[in-house]
Design a protein around this motif. Structure first.
Motif, PDB file in Angstrom:
ATOM      1  N   TYR A  15      -4.077  28.349 -35.310  1.00 61.57           N
ATOM      2  CA  TYR A  15      -3.675  27.201 -34.497  1.00 61.57           C
ATOM      3  C   TYR A  15      -2.727  26.332 -35.314  1.00 61.57           C
ATOM      4  N   GLU A  16      -1.596  25.977 -34.705  1.00 64.29           N
ATOM      5  CA  GLU A  16      -0.641  25.090 -35.364  1.00 64.29           C
ATOM      6  C   GLU A  16      -0.253  23.969 -34.399  1.00 64.29           C
ATOM      7  N   PHE A  17      -0.282  22.753 -34.930  1.00 65.70           N
ATOM      8  CA  PHE A  17       0.090  21.567 -34.162  1.00 65.70           C
ATOM      9  C   PHE A  17       1.308  20.940 -34.818  1.00 65.70           C
ATOM     10  N   VAL A  18       2.333  20.639 -34.010  1.00 71.37           N
ATOM     11  CA  VAL A  18       3.568  20.038 -34.536  1.00 71.37           C
ATOM     12  C   VAL A  18       3.882  18.781 -33.736  1.00 71.37           C
ATOM     13  N   ASP A  19       4.019  17.669 -34.448  1.00 67.38           N
ATOM     14  CA  ASP A  19       4.374  16.389 -33.835  1.00 67.38           C
ATOM     15  C   ASP A  19       5.542  15.826 -34.632  1.00 67.38           C
ATOM     16  N   GLN A  20       6.749  15.975 -34.083  1.00 66.71           N
ATOM     17  CA  GLN A  20       7.956  15.544 -34.778  1.00 66.71           C
ATOM     18  C   GLN A  20       8.481  14.230 -34.187  1.00 66.71           C
ATOM     19  N   ASP A  21       9.202  13.499 -34.985  1.00 67.72           N
ATOM     20  CA  ASP A  21       9.801  12.242 -34.547  1.00 67.72           C
ATOM     21  C   ASP A  21      11.144  12.547 -33.892  1.00 67.72           C
ATOM     22  N   ASN A  22      11.065  13.131 -32.696  1.00 72.38           N
ATOM     23  CA  ASN A  22      12.260  13.470 -31.929  1.00 72.38           C
ATOM     24  C   ASN A  22      11.876  13.569 -30.450  1.00 72.38           C
ATOM     25  N   PRO A  23      12.826  13.785 -29.566  1.00 72.23           N
ATOM     26  CA  PRO A  23      12.509  13.816 -28.131  1.00 72.23           C
ATOM     27  C   PRO A  23      11.662  15.014 -27.702  1.00 72.23           C
ATOM     28  N   LEU A  24      11.442  16.005 -28.535  1.00 66.37           N
ATOM     29  CA  LEU A  24      10.702  17.203 -28.148  1.00 66.37           C
ATOM     30  C   LEU A  24       9.217  16.904 -27.972  1.00 66.37           C
ATOM     31  N   ASP A  25       8.604  17.633 -27.055  1.00 66.21           N
ATOM     32  CA  ASP A  25       7.163  17.505 -26.859  1.00 66.21           C
ATOM     33  C   ASP A  25       6.419  18.123 -28.035  1.00 66.21           C
ATOM     34  N   GLN A  26       5.188  17.662 -28.219  1.00 65.37           N
ATOM     35  CA  GLN A  26       4.347  18.228 -29.266  1.00 65.37           C
ATOM     36  C   GLN A  26       4.095  19.716 -29.001  1.00 65.37           C
ATOM     37  N   ALA A  27       3.951  20.456 -30.089  1.00 69.66           N
ATOM     38  CA  ALA A  27       3.667  21.888 -29.976  1.00 69.66           C
ATOM     39  C   ALA A  27       2.201  22.143 -30.301  1.00 69.66           C
ATOM     40  N   HIS A  28       1.572  22.937 -29.437  1.00 70.96           N
ATOM     41  CA  HIS A  28       0.197  23.387 -29.658  1.00 70.96           C
ATOM     42  C   HIS A  28       0.218  24.915 -29.570  1.00 70.96           C
ATOM     43  N   ALA A  29       0.193  25.585 -30.712  1.00 68.86           N
ATOM     44  CA  ALA A  29       0.278  27.051 -30.744  1.00 68.86           C
ATOM     45  C   ALA A  29      -1.082  27.627 -31.121  1.00 68.86           C
ATOM     46  N   SER A  30      -1.745  28.196 -30.139  1.00 71.51           N
ATOM     47  CA  SER A  30      -3.048  28.834 -30.335  1.00 71.51           C
ATOM     48  C   SER A  30      -2.867  30.327 -30.104  1.00 71.51           C
ATOM     49  N   THR A  31      -2.934  31.115 -31.182  1.00 68.52           N
ATOM     50  CA  THR A  31      -2.611  32.541 -31.082  1.00 68.52           C
ATOM     51  C   THR A  31      -3.625  33.399 -31.827  1.00 68.52           C
ATOM     52  N   VAL A  32      -3.702  34.641 -31.423  1.00 70.24           N
ATOM     53  CA  VAL A  32      -4.529  35.652 -32.079  1.00 70.24           C
ATOM     54  C   VAL A  32      -3.637  36.832 -32.448  1.00 70.24           C
ATOM     55  N   ARG A  33      -3.715  37.224 -33.703  1.00 69.98           N
ATOM     56  CA  ARG A  33      -2.981  38.410 -34.169  1.00 69.98           C
ATOM     57  C   ARG A  33      -3.973  39.561 -34.384  1.00 69.98           C
ATOM     58  N   THR A  34      -3.625  40.714 -33.850  1.00 71.40           N
ATOM     59  CA  THR A  34      -4.454  41.908 -34.018  1.00 71.40           C
ATOM     60  C   THR A  34      -3.610  43.024 -34.609  1.00 71.40           C
TER      61      THR A  34
END
Length: 235
Positions: free
Chosen positions: A58-77
């Protein structure tokens, strides 16, 4: 190797018992010294080992720009298969799948969600590794094909292992450890399979790069390394 033992009469007493013990030990040692026959081609194909690796990230990204926050929840197999040894050769193949858990609320660089911040974990299925390796020479291995490959601290050549789709290389690589406390690696890299996946136009990075790395581990203070990475690419 078989050794025939003739019955010993009781007239020789303890001496015969000792002789029998010597013959028995000699027979066991001779059998242990007999080399095991190499697998047949069919046995090598069917007598290999399966590997499975599953990782949630899981990776969360909150940048100081107009883009929305990113919530990346992934599984690698990862699912792999390594054949048995056939005259010093073995083959390894590994498939890799990255899937999202829930919605893809992030820009993976290829999913078209450009209003979110980037998390470069694209949801794709591809061949992660496939190579043939020869280990018929003493303390030496030779590997050709798509392979996981890293040197030293990954600064110049590495897997970018914190991403779900790791970086691998199409290469020919040889290693030798016949010298005491020394490992020598030499090879030729002709493509980097980058973290953006094969589905991305930035996923493959052609190169023509001879590499050499020699490490000496016999020092108490650390490891002494000499290397030359002759990267040659157009980008």
């Amino acid at each position: 190797m078989k050794m025939m033992l003739t019955p010993l009469t009781a007239r020789n007493g303890q001496k015969n018992q000792k002789s029998l013990l010597v013959f028995a030990i000699g027979s066991v040692l001779a059998s242990a010294a007999t080399p095991v026959l190499s697998m047949t081609f069919t046995e090598a194909l069917t007598g290999g080992k399966v590997s499975l690796d599953v990782r949630y990230r899981y990776e969360f990204v909150d940048q100081d720009n107009p883009l929305d926050q990113a919530h990346a929840s992934t599984v690698r197999t990862r699912l792999g298969y390594r054949t048995g040894d056939f005259k010093g050769f073995e083959v390894f193949a590994e498939a890799e799948d990255v899937s999202a858990v829930g919605n893809e609320n992030y820009n993976s660089t290829i999913n078209g969600i450009t209003d979110h911040s980037v998390v470069a974990d694209p949801t794709e299925t591809e061949v992660n590794q496939i190579y043939v390796r020869y280990k018929g020479f003493s303390d030496t291995s030779l590997t050709y094909g798509r392979q996981r490959f890293a040197l030293d601290n990954h600064r110049f050549i590495g897997t970018v292992g914190w991403r779900q789709n790791e970086q691998t290389f199409d290469a020919f690589v040889g290693t030798n450890e016949s010298l005491p406390d020394t490992k020598i690696t030499a090879g030729y890299l002709y493509n980097a399979n980058r973290v953006f996946s094969d589905a991305s136009p930035n996923g493959n990075f052609p190169m023509q790069s001879p590499i050499f790395n020699a490490q000496y581990h016999g020092l108490a203070a650390g490891t002494l390394t000499t290397y030359g990475y002759l990267f040659d690419f157009t980008n």
